[in-house]
Write a protein that holds these residues in place. Structure first.
Motif, PDB file in Angstrom:
ATOM      1  N   ASN A  87      75.401  35.384  -3.813  1.00  0.00           N
ATOM      2  CA  ASN A  87      76.531  35.121  -4.703  1.00  0.00           C
ATOM      3  C   ASN A  87      76.852  33.637  -4.823  1.00  0.00           C
ATOM      4  O   ASN A  87      77.369  33.195  -5.831  1.00  0.00           O
ATOM      5  CB  ASN A  87      77.781  35.873  -4.216  1.00  0.00           C
ATOM      6  CG  ASN A  87      77.656  37.375  -4.413  1.00  0.00           C
ATOM      7  OD1 ASN A  87      76.889  37.817  -5.257  1.00  0.00           O
ATOM      8  ND2 ASN A  87      78.380  38.132  -3.614  1.00  0.00           N
ATOM      9  N   GLN A  88      76.564  32.864  -3.784  1.00  0.00           N
ATOM     10  CA  GLN A  88      76.910  31.447  -3.781  1.00  0.00           C
ATOM     11  C   GLN A  88      75.848  30.568  -4.419  1.00  0.00           C
ATOM     12  O   GLN A  88      76.094  29.402  -4.675  1.00  0.00           O
ATOM     13  CB  GLN A  88      77.150  30.970  -2.350  1.00  0.00           C
ATOM     14  CG  GLN A  88      78.408  31.541  -1.749  1.00  0.00           C
ATOM     15  CD  GLN A  88      78.582  31.117  -0.304  1.00  0.00           C
ATOM     16  OE1 GLN A  88      77.719  30.461   0.255  1.00  0.00           O
ATOM     17  NE2 GLN A  88      79.697  31.506   0.294  1.00  0.00           N
ATOM     18  N   ALA A 115      74.130  38.806   1.158  1.00  0.00           N
ATOM     19  CA  ALA A 115      74.911  39.042  -0.062  1.00  0.00           C
ATOM     20  C   ALA A 115      75.735  37.809  -0.409  1.00  0.00           C
ATOM     21  O   ALA A 115      75.807  37.404  -1.577  1.00  0.00           O
ATOM     22  CB  ALA A 115      75.810  40.261   0.110  1.00  0.00           C
ATOM     23  N   ARG A 116      76.373  37.185   0.605  1.00  0.00           N
ATOM     24  CA  ARG A 116      77.156  35.971   0.351  1.00  0.00           C
ATOM     25  C   ARG A 116      76.265  34.851  -0.171  1.00  0.00           C
ATOM     26  O   ARG A 116      76.627  34.118  -1.082  1.00  0.00           O
ATOM     27  CB  ARG A 116      77.858  35.519   1.637  1.00  0.00           C
ATOM     28  CG  ARG A 116      79.118  36.282   1.948  1.00  0.00           C
ATOM     29  CD  ARG A 116      79.930  35.583   3.031  1.00  0.00           C
ATOM     30  NE  ARG A 116      79.192  35.270   4.243  1.00  0.00           N
ATOM     31  CZ  ARG A 116      79.040  36.077   5.289  1.00  0.00           C
ATOM     32  NH1 ARG A 116      79.595  37.275   5.279  1.00  0.00           N
ATOM     33  NH2 ARG A 116      78.362  35.696   6.342  1.00  0.00           N
ATOM     34  N   GLU A 129      73.878  28.548  -6.895  1.00  0.00           N
ATOM     35  CA  GLU A 129      74.171  28.006  -8.219  1.00  0.00           C
ATOM     36  C   GLU A 129      72.851  27.663  -8.902  1.00  0.00           C
ATOM     37  O   GLU A 129      72.134  26.771  -8.450  1.00  0.00           O
ATOM     38  CB  GLU A 129      75.029  26.751  -8.090  1.00  0.00           C
ATOM     39  CG  GLU A 129      76.392  27.016  -7.504  1.00  0.00           C
ATOM     40  CD  GLU A 129      77.214  25.738  -7.358  1.00  0.00           C
ATOM     41  OE1 GLU A 129      76.883  24.744  -8.036  1.00  0.00           O
ATOM     42  OE2 GLU A 129      78.153  25.751  -6.575  1.00  0.00           O
TER      43      GLU A 129
END
Length: 131
Positions: free
Chosen positions: A36-37, A32-33, A39
């Motif tokens: 989200n990170q 999940a991290r 780009e």
């Protein structure tokens, strides 16, 4: 063959069970991290590297001259050193040279050598060869 496939399948099952047990929550949180990170518009800047081919060709010409001067008898080989390829970065050049025997009769002594040179300000600082 069947034993190897069964062993691989068993190992995969054990690994899946291990990840599903104690590490499952940590693995889900990490995924999940990472999602989200990420780009989406990240750009990679390509910097052209200098071509050190001229320097390598000068080194090979000097080696050719040295080999011709060392050989006492006649040589029936047109070139003693042949450049096969060159790759370079900002600070180093790597190339492969084929070193031919002095005569066609001794051509079994021909071998390829990988060479590396550290280059600073257009001059060779240090050199290595392998083979």
């Amino acid at each position: 063959m069947r034993k190897a496939a069964k062993a691989a399948r068993t190992e995969r099952d054990l690994e899946t069970d291990r990840l599903a047990g104690a590490l499952a929550e940590e693995l889900q949180a990490a995924r999940a991290r990472a999602a989200n990170q990420a780009e989406p518009g990240q750009q990679v800047q390509v910097v052209p590297q200098p071509d050190h081919r001229e320097i390598v060709e000068r080194l090979l010409a000097a080696r050719e001259e040295l080999l011709r001067a060392q050989h006492a008898g006649p040589s029936d080989v047109p070139r003693r050193v042949e450049l096969l390829w060159v790759h370079s970065t900002k600070t180093h050049a790597v190339w492969c040279e084929r070193r031919h025997a002095a005569t066609l009769a001794a051509r079994s002594l021909t071998h390829d050598v990988i060479c590396v040179a550290q280059i600073e300000k257009g001059a060779v600082v240090e050199r290595w060869s392998f083979g």
